[in-house]
Design a protein around this motif. Structure first.
Motif, PDB file in Angstrom:
ATOM      1  N   GLN A   1       1.277   9.718   3.313  1.00  0.00           N
ATOM      2  CA  GLN A   1       1.762  10.697   4.287  1.00  0.00           C
ATOM      3  C   GLN A   1       3.266  10.912   4.140  1.00  0.00           C
ATOM      4  OE1 GLN A   1       0.431   9.093   8.032  1.00  0.00           O
ATOM      5  NE2 GLN A   1      -1.428  10.341   7.993  1.00  0.00           N
ATOM      6  N   TYR A   2       4.023   9.849   3.910  1.00  0.00           N
ATOM      7  CA  TYR A   2       5.460   9.968   3.726  1.00  0.00           C
ATOM      8  C   TYR A   2       5.759  10.793   2.473  1.00  0.00           C
ATOM      9  CZ  TYR A   2      10.282   8.736   2.717  1.00  0.00           C
ATOM     10  OH  TYR A   2      11.621   8.793   2.429  1.00  0.00           O
ATOM     11  N   GLU A   3       5.072  10.486   1.374  1.00  0.00           N
ATOM     12  CA  GLU A   3       5.285  11.205   0.121  1.00  0.00           C
ATOM     13  C   GLU A   3       4.957  12.688   0.282  1.00  0.00           C
ATOM     14  OE1 GLU A   3       3.092   9.178  -2.926  1.00  0.00           O
ATOM     15  OE2 GLU A   3       4.149   7.304  -2.573  1.00  0.00           O
ATOM     16  N   LYS A   4       3.855  12.975   0.970  1.00  0.00           N
ATOM     17  CA  LYS A   4       3.466  14.368   1.188  1.00  0.00           C
ATOM     18  C   LYS A   4       4.514  15.093   2.028  1.00  0.00           C
ATOM     19  CE  LYS A   4      -0.197  17.338   2.923  1.00  0.00           C
ATOM     20  NZ  LYS A   4      -1.495  17.407   3.587  1.00  0.00           N
TER      21      LYS A   4
ATOM     22  N   LYS B   1       0.847  -1.192   0.000  1.00  0.00           N
ATOM     23  CA  LYS B   1       0.000   0.000   0.000  1.00  0.00           C
ATOM     24  C   LYS B   1       0.887   1.247   0.000  1.00  0.00           C
ATOM     25  CE  LYS B   1      -2.584   1.806   3.577  1.00  0.00           C
ATOM     26  NZ  LYS B   1      -3.504   1.686   4.693  1.00  0.00           N
ATOM     27  N   PRO B   2       0.601   2.239  -0.864  1.00  0.00           N
ATOM     28  CA  PRO B   2       1.422   3.458  -0.896  1.00  0.00           C
ATOM     29  C   PRO B   2       1.295   4.261   0.404  1.00  0.00           C
ATOM     30  CG  PRO B   2      -0.325   3.557  -2.561  1.00  0.00           C
ATOM     31  CD  PRO B   2      -0.457   2.250  -1.853  1.00  0.00           C
ATOM     32  N   ASN B   3       2.401   4.832   0.824  1.00  0.00           N
ATOM     33  CA  ASN B   3       2.429   5.638   2.040  1.00  0.00           C
ATOM     34  C   ASN B   3       2.305   7.110   1.638  1.00  0.00           C
ATOM     35  OD1 ASN B   3       2.878   6.857   4.464  1.00  0.00           O
ATOM     36  ND2 ASN B   3       4.690   5.658   4.989  1.00  0.00           N
TER      37      ASN B   3
END
Length: 69
Positions: free
Chosen positions: A7-10, A3-5
């Motif tokens: 919050q981390y990317e943002k 699943k893509p994270n």
């Protein structure tokens, strides 16, 4: 599949924006001296103002031609 994270990317995007903003503020504070290395673009839009050689007084109005004696 993982699943893509989001919050981390943002957070990474926000940190990058903050870093760029700080670099821009430092460049602005240093007087635009290091915007382009060695005038790479060939034209300097931030050239210092020079006083006109002839033809204008301190008010910026054109000088009047004086009749020759």
């Amino acid at each position: 599949m993982a699943k893509p994270n989001y919050q981390y990317e943002k957070r990474q995007r926000e940190l990058e924006k903050k870093k760029k903003k700080e670099e821009k503020a430092l460049r602005k504070a240093s007087g635009h001296a290091s915007d382009t290395p060695d005038g790479a673009d060939g034209a300097d839009g931030d050239a210092p103002e020079q006083e006109p050689a002839t033809g204008a007084d301190s008010s910026g109005a054109p000088a009047q031609d004086k009749p020759a004696d």
